[in-house]
Every structure is written in structure tokens, then in C-alpha cells.
Write an enzyme that holds these catalytic residues in place. Structure first.
Site, PDB file in Angstrom:
ATOM      1  N   ARG A 161      13.677  53.795  46.209  1.00  0.00           N
ATOM      2  CA  ARG A 161      13.873  52.725  45.236  1.00  0.00           C
ATOM      3  C   ARG A 161      12.900  51.596  45.549  1.00  0.00           C
ATOM      4  O   ARG A 161      12.611  51.306  46.709  1.00  0.00           O
ATOM      5  CB  ARG A 161      15.313  52.200  45.279  1.00  0.00           C
ATOM      6  CG  ARG A 161      16.325  53.063  44.531  1.00  0.00           C
ATOM      7  CD  ARG A 161      16.124  52.959  43.029  1.00  0.00           C
ATOM      8  NE  ARG A 161      17.102  53.686  42.252  1.00  0.00           N
ATOM      9  CZ  ARG A 161      16.921  54.898  41.747  1.00  0.00           C
ATOM     10  NH1 ARG A 161      15.787  55.542  41.988  1.00  0.00           N
ATOM     11  NH2 ARG A 161      17.847  55.475  41.012  1.00  0.00           N
ATOM     12  N   GLU A 191       9.670  46.956  38.322  1.00  0.00           N
ATOM     13  CA  GLU A 191       9.359  48.250  37.731  1.00  0.00           C
ATOM     14  C   GLU A 191       9.650  48.206  36.237  1.00  0.00           C
ATOM     15  O   GLU A 191      10.786  47.945  35.847  1.00  0.00           O
ATOM     16  CB  GLU A 191      10.201  49.333  38.401  1.00  0.00           C
ATOM     17  CG  GLU A 191       9.787  50.738  38.047  1.00  0.00           C
ATOM     18  CD  GLU A 191      10.556  51.765  38.856  1.00  0.00           C
ATOM     19  OE1 GLU A 191      11.345  52.508  38.233  1.00  0.00           O
ATOM     20  OE2 GLU A 191      10.394  51.817  40.095  1.00  0.00           O
ATOM     21  N   HIS A 226       7.125  55.888  38.292  1.00  0.00           N
ATOM     22  CA  HIS A 226       8.432  56.512  38.522  1.00  0.00           C
ATOM     23  C   HIS A 226       8.552  57.863  37.796  1.00  0.00           C
ATOM     24  O   HIS A 226       9.367  58.038  36.893  1.00  0.00           O
ATOM     25  CB  HIS A 226       9.567  55.579  38.085  1.00  0.00           C
ATOM     26  CG  HIS A 226      10.854  55.849  38.828  1.00  0.00           C
ATOM     27  ND1 HIS A 226      11.818  54.891  39.017  1.00  0.00           N
ATOM     28  CD2 HIS A 226      11.327  56.978  39.419  1.00  0.00           C
ATOM     29  CE1 HIS A 226      12.837  55.406  39.694  1.00  0.00           C
ATOM     30  NE2 HIS A 226      12.549  56.680  39.951  1.00  0.00           N
TER      31      HIS A 226
END
Length: 321
Positions: free
Chosen positions: A240, A269, A288
Site C-alpha cells: 500500500r 494515488e 497500481h
């Protein structure tokens, strides 16, 4: 008797095989919602018995649950991470909640390998030099680092950490270290050595982070952490984004405190297009993509659908939280 009602957020994002399974059993309300359009979901969630979340963009907190009302019995997220769910509040209300912890392990491990190799062998920097016409043929130009004979440290030796370990076996790695809450018997069986975080940082040539986000891991990688690493260290994060203090990582990369980084997750993000990380030649960054394969997303969706089915039928969830 009326069928239970299931709310599916961003239905076009859900593989048809899972959506069709839910539709065969329940009344499905399928809505399209922008990633952060919480208001749209809150308008339709009341009176639904279950909630199906494709991606962890919707924060399920006290306000959300108050709006959903007493009918909500099951929540299923397709993600491995669950920091978007207020578990204490959810469980206090007796709502069953499930996630998809295993389906993405292989795909995320493959992304980790891609990032390890790309960062160690300066793939991003090489592409930039190629585009600018700055290609040289000197003997020491653009040399990187080998996995062969190296020490690889894995932070978080769960399903993803073990999958990364197994996929690195063919690279003739010299030693594997891992750290986490406790020593794992299967870690010993695989030939990985359990060490403290500090020892892992100091001894590893490659540090691969595959830990979830929680109060213990939040910003656990700061400049002090990077300063403990070797100058040739390659730092890879597929866990993460918020386990890393981004500004500190930027500083470590700029100062050559460490050699390079490979990131599939970041904080924030997505990164703003003018972010400092994107300007660094020794940072390989993906938006991601860890679980983004056709098979993996179908598997994750089917697990989430089965979590909902079992929850509504009063059976144990395959993957409960």
C-alpha cells in the site's frame, strides 16, 4: 417472497461471470459510479441486503452504514486491502464482511518481479536515454545490479510475500530474509530466514514490501529506514502506498541514499502528473496494476460474489474479515 437486493457499484467494472451469478439469485441494482462519487451510492444503498464493491474507492464508515440502514447484512470487496472498511463499526452492527485475499497473489507477485528487474536494470532511465538519443557504447554504461547472489528481504510474508519468494527461486538469489509479526513455519520450510526489520534493511540488496496498511505499517518506511539500507538497495512496494513517506523516498532517491525504487502503489494515488517521483530517473512507477489481469479479476469477482451468496444464505463466508 422477495429476493434479497444486492447493490453492485461500478457494474461495468465487474466481470460478467460474477455479475450473472448474482443476477441469477438476487435482485441486483447495478450502478455506474465515478471512483469517488460517494453521494451516488448513498442515494441508492438504503433497503439493500448486500453491497458488492469492485475497487476500494468507497469508504464504508459510520455515516455510510447509518444511511444503509438495518437491512444491510453482507459487504464484499474485491480487494485484498481493506483499509477502506471500518471493520469495528461494520462488525458492531452484525454485518458480515468478506474480501478476496488469495486470488491476486500470483498477479501481484509477477508485478513485483517486473519492478525488481526494471528498477535494478534501470529500465526507465534507459528508455529516457534512448528517446533523447543519449545511447553510449562504453563498457560501464548503464550498469545495474543482479538478483543472482543477492540478498532479498521481503516485508510481509503472507500470500503475496510467499508468491514473490517462489517466483524468485530461479534467479539464483543468495539469501532470502523476511520480517513481520512473527516467524512462520512455512517460511523456515521454504528456506527464508526470519529477522528483525532493521536487520533486513541493513542486509538486503532488494527490499520488497508486501504488507497491508494498518496502524503499525502506516509510514513505516521513512528517511531513517532508507538511511539504514545499502547504497545499492532497490526498494519495491506492491503493498500500500501509505506504508511509505513519499517525500522521504523522493529524498532518498535524489540523494542516492538508495539505488532505485519500483512502485506499483503510491501516496497519493494516482500521483499528480507533476509529482517529484515521476521526474526521477531511478524510480519505476506503475499505476497500481498488481491484480490487473483478466483471470485474476475474474477470480476476485467470483470470490466476492460467493462471499455475498454465503452471507445471505447464512453460511460461513469463504474469505471473511
Amino acid at each position: 417472497m422477495n429476493k434479497p437486493r444486492v447493490l453492485v457499484k461500478s457494474c461495468n467494472e465487474v466481470p460478467k461471470v460474477a455479475l450473472n451469478l448474482l443476477k441469477s439469485k438476487y435482485n441486483v441494482t447495478a450502478i455506474e459510479s465515478h471512483c469517488h462519487a460517494r453521494k451516488e451510492i448513498l442515494e441508492v444503498i438504503p433497503e439493500h441486503d448486500a453491497l458488492f464493491l469492485p475497487l476500494p474507492h468507497t469508504k464504508v464508515d459510520k455515516e455510510f452504514l447509518n444511511t444503509a440502514g438495518p437491512n444491510l447484512k453482507v459487504i464484499a470487496t474485491l480487494s485484498v486491502g481493506y483499509d477502506h472498511l471500518d471493520l469495528a463499526e461494520i462488525k458492531k452492527r452484525g454485518i458480515k464482511v468478506g474480501y478476496s485475499p488469495c486470488a491476486s497473489s500470483v498477479a501481484v507477485a509477477e508485478i513485483a518481479i517486473a519492478l525488481i528487474l526494471s528498477a535494478a536494470r534501470r529500465a526507465h532511465e534507459g528508455r529516457l536515454k534512448l528517446e533523447s538519443g543519449d545511447v553510449r557504447r562504453t563498457f560501464q554504461w548503464m550498469v545495474g545490479y543482479d538478483l543472482r547472489g543477492s540478498t532479498v528481504g521481503i516485508v510481509g510474508f503472507g500470500n503475496i510475500g510467499k508468491a514473490i519468494f517462489k517466483r524468485l527461486q530461479g534467479f539464483e538469489v543468495g539469501q532470502f530474509l523476511y520480517t513481520g509479526h512473527s516467524r512462520k513455519e512455512d517460511g523456515d520450510d521454504l528456506g527464508a530466514k526470519f529477522v528483525s526489520l532493521d536487520e533486513l534493511l541493513e542486509k538486503s540488496d532488494f527490499i520488497v514490501v508486501a504488507t497491508p496498511l494498518n496502524s503499525e505499517t502506516f509510514e513505516m518506511f521513512c528517511y531513517e529506514s532508507f538511511a539504514k539500507m545499502k547504497k545499492n538497495a532497490v526498494f519495491v512496494n506492491v503493498g500500500r502506498g501509505k506504508v511509505v513517506k513519499t517525500n522521504d523516498l523522493v529524498k532518498a532517491l535524489k540523494n542516492n541514499t538508495i539505488f532505485a525504487a519500483g512502485l506499483d502503489v503510491t501516496d497519493p494515488e494516482p500521483l499528480p502528473i507533476d509529482h517529484e517521483l515521476l521526474k526521477l530517473t531511478n524510480a519505476v512507477i506503475l499505476p497500481h496494476l498488481g491484480s490487473a489481469t483478466v483471470k485474476t479479476r475474474e477470480d476476485m469477482a467470483m470470490i466476492a460474489a460467493q462471499n455475498i451468496i454465503n452471507g445471505l444464505e447464512g453460511k460461513p463466508l469463504p474469505y471473511p474479515l
